[in-house]
Design an enzyme around this catalytic site. Structure first.
Site, short mmCIF file in Angstrom:
data_model
loop_
_atom_site.label_atom_id
_atom_site.label_comp_id
_atom_site.label_asym_id
_atom_site.label_seq_id
_atom_site.Cartn_x
_atom_site.Cartn_y
_atom_site.Cartn_z
N GLY A 23 0.77 -1.23 0.00
CA GLY A 23 0.00 0.00 0.00
C GLY A 23 0.80 1.29 0.00
N GLY A 25 2.81 2.25 -2.45
CA GLY A 25 2.95 2.76 -3.80
C GLY A 25 4.13 2.21 -4.57
N LYS A 26 4.57 0.98 -4.22
CA LYS A 26 5.70 0.37 -4.94
C LYS A 26 5.42 0.24 -6.43
CE LYS A 26 5.95 -3.54 -2.81
NZ LYS A 26 4.93 -3.40 -1.75
N THR A 27 4.26 -0.34 -6.74
CA THR A 27 3.97 -0.62 -8.15
C THR A 27 3.83 0.65 -8.96
OG1 THR A 27 2.89 -2.70 -7.55
CG2 THR A 27 2.38 -1.78 -9.70
N SER A 28 3.10 1.64 -8.45
CA SER A 28 2.89 2.87 -9.21
C SER A 28 4.19 3.63 -9.43
CB SER A 28 1.86 3.75 -8.52
OG SER A 28 2.22 4.02 -7.19
N ASP A 50 5.05 -9.95 -7.49
CA ASP A 50 4.04 -9.86 -6.43
C ASP A 50 2.87 -10.78 -6.77
OD1 ASP A 50 2.12 -9.18 -4.58
OD2 ASP A 50 2.58 -7.04 -4.66
N THR A 506 -3.99 -1.81 -3.29
CA THR A 506 -3.16 -2.86 -2.70
C THR A 506 -3.72 -3.40 -1.39
OG1 THR A 506 -1.19 -1.99 -3.78
CG2 THR A 506 -0.83 -3.44 -1.90
#
Length: 587
Positions: A23, A25-28, A50, A506
């Site tokens: 949550g 913001g790793k992916t974004s 992931d 997330t």
């Protein structure tokens, strides 16, 4: 003032690993970095390991196991690896040969030992190690970006000699996650090369992503220390979601801004030694190429206007307490990822039940000071508090397991066993045994448990019990209190599981995975509670109000497809502190 994160190819290493708790913001941020580097004319591959990957949601294009070209971004490709599938494959590889030779209970325990988070993470490592060490793949790209990095625990396991021995296949020393590397002996050289690449600061950078809040910063600090211990020192800290200003007179945005400032001022000292960057809290969802290109620049993105319904009136916490309170006694377990507010929710439910005249025992694994902070010194009604010290419980459990193993395995085996016992599952098992003792002593009251075991842990304990019965040495292996509690948790008349999440992608995905995990153990959550909702807070701040609109989608996902029943708690201007304030939260 902290510099704004602005990746550029000349300064970026070939491999970039984005890591952090769910949550943050790793992916974004990983996707936005990939787009930026590709826009500079570089060949870029972004890889997600992931299990709950949402690369496809961010890029708005289907992405699978095969390399996918991202439309409208020349030079950018993406892959969604599936560590769950990889874990299942080598679980079968390890257990398969024994299925016709060993009794069913022993097979069940072997399979469950290979079903935990540690196994999935090592399966993920197996997947990206194959990419890191493949010259054909690495020569094809200027930058390879990994969404999620291995933990220090995983890397330490990989570096122990016994990780590659048959010790993993025949160890019988407790209900831990023993065996996640079983059957991978032929890949020792591959893994060694991957670890070398990770440790090379000229090749690899670890981007520790955190929100500017105390819980996320503590998790980033833990990860930084763990990775530093295994030689991964090329780290930078990225503070994601910093509110840049607040609206005078808007109590919500003022409190949110000040809370972030306080968290950053009091961040762990070791984090302050890292190079630190910042990204603003943006009023739009980071999905689609236009939004990703906007993130690193001071630009506006046109937003779709949606009416915000009065969520606070539709889903209220008092409904949870009212329904549970119709019983005379029972167990209430709050579950969810770190940082979603489990302790506050558990305390509020306990206070609400006490206000209905019930006898309530609230127990938690959080430090005593935190529980005292949440509830205050003046506890009213028939409410008993207790605190389980996870550190003490883990040490006792580890001592028990290592004592049994000491006469049967060599020095290397004990070293591996010690590292394996540092897994999250070990803490869950040790703490759960202490929870079971509390519940066993409180048969005429409600017991509210803050932080409960996952379905994997429950099945692991169940499998261990069947296994030890098979070996005719059940006595003392699984406490009587645990044996009695496992069936009780599966009984909907006696137990209510409450999943706590946030109205974001997330946390909702992770909560959904948790629910699936519980389903394997025949446990169905009674409620989902969506915590810290700006949509329910009546904020007038333009940034937070725009984010409120994006929350509606996730509240709808929860209410229409995930949960049997839903409650929503507004973002609180004042941290819920003290009995009276918790009581007002339940109204």
């Amino acid at each position: 003032m902290t510099k704004r994160f602005q990746p550029s190819s000349p300064n970026a290493t070939p491999y970039l690993f984005f890591t952090g708790k769910g949550g943050v913001g790793k992916t974004s941020t990983a996707c936005a970095t990939a787009v930026t580097l590709a826009d500079e004319g570089r060949q870029v591959l972004i890889v997600s390991t992931d299990p709950a990957s949402n690369l496809q949601d961010v890029f708005e294009v289907e992405i699978g196991y095969e390399t996918t070209l991202i439309p409208n971004v020349p030079g950018l490709s993406a892959i969604n690896l599936d560590p769950e599938e990889a874990a299942a494959a080598y679980r079968e590889k390890v257990v398969g040969p024994y299925k016709d030779k060993l009794p069913a209970p022993i097979i069940a325990q072997m399979e469950e030992q290979l079903s935990g988070a540690c196994t999935v993470e090592i399966a993920a490592f197996d997947e990206f190690a194959s990419i890191l060490t493949n010259p054909e793949r690495t020569n094809e790209y200027d930058h390879i970006i990994f969404d999620t990095a291995p933990t220090g625990h995983t890397l330490r396991l990989l570096q122990l000699p016994t990780a590659w021995s048959s010790f993993l296949e025949d160890s019988t020393h407790g209900a831990s996650c023993l065996g996640p590397l079983s059957g991978l002996g032929e890949k020792k050289e591959l893994y060694s090369e991957a670890v070398k690449a990770l440790s090379n600061s000229e090749q690899t950078t670890l981007v520790l992503v955190s929100r500017p809040d105390a819980s996320a910063l503590q998790e980033a600090n833990r990860a930084a220390n763990e990775l530093r211990q295994v030689g991964l020192t090329n780290q930078l800290l990225l503070i994601n979601g910093k509110l840049q200003s607040y609206v005078e007179g808007d109590r919500v945005s003022t409190a949110f801004y000040q809370r972030q400032e306080t968290a950053l001022t009091n961040m762990p000292k070791q984090l302050t030694t890292l190079t630190m960057y910042e990204l603003p809290y943006v009023p739009y969802q980071l999905t689609g190429i236009a939004a990703l290109r906007t993130l690193f620049h001071d630009q506006q993105l046109e937003q779709r206007s949606e009416e915000i319904c009065d969520i606070a009136e539709n889903y209220v916490l008092k409904d949870v307490i009212k329904q549970v309170g119709t019983k005379k006694k029972g167990v209430i377990m709050t579950m969810g990822k770190g940082g979603v507010g489990k302790t506050t929710v558990a305390a509020a439910i306990a206070v609400g039940l006490a206000e209905l005249g019930h006898s309530v025992h609230l127990t938690t694994t959080d430090p005593a000071a935190h529980l005292s902070y949440v509830l205050g010194k003046q506890v009213q009604g028939d409410l008993i508090l207790s605190r389980i010290d996870p550190k003490a419980e883990v040490e006792a459990y580890k001592h028990e397991v290592l004592s049994k193993a000491s006469g049967t395995v060599d020095e290397n085996g004990l070293a591996y066993l010690e590292e394996d016992l540092k897994s999250p599952c070990t803490e869950e098992i040790a703490v759960f045994r202490a929870f079971a003792d509390v519940v066993n002593k409180a048969n005429d009251s409600f017991v509210v448990i803050d932080t409960a075991p996952t379905g994997h842990t429950l099945l692991l304990l169940d499998a261990a019990q069947a296994y030890h019965k098979e070996l005719e040495r059940a006595s003392g292996e699984v406490p009587e209190s645990v044996l009695k509690l496992l069936p009780r948790l599966r009984n909907k008349q006696e137990t209510d599981v409450v999943i706590v999440t946030l109205p974001e992608a997330t946390p909702v995905h992770e909560a959904s995975r948790l629910q699936d995990d519980l389903a394997r153990a025949d446990i169905t959550p009674s409620w989902w509670i969506v915590n810290q909702s700006f949509a329910a807070s009546n904020t007038m701040d333009p940034v937070l109000k725009a984010r409120s609109r994006s929350e509606l989608k996730w509240i709808q996902v929860v209410s229409s497809g995930k949960a049997n029943q839903v409650a929503v708690i507004p973002w609180q201007i004042e941290l819920a502190k003290g009995y009276e304030q918790l009581k007002s939260l339940t109204k």
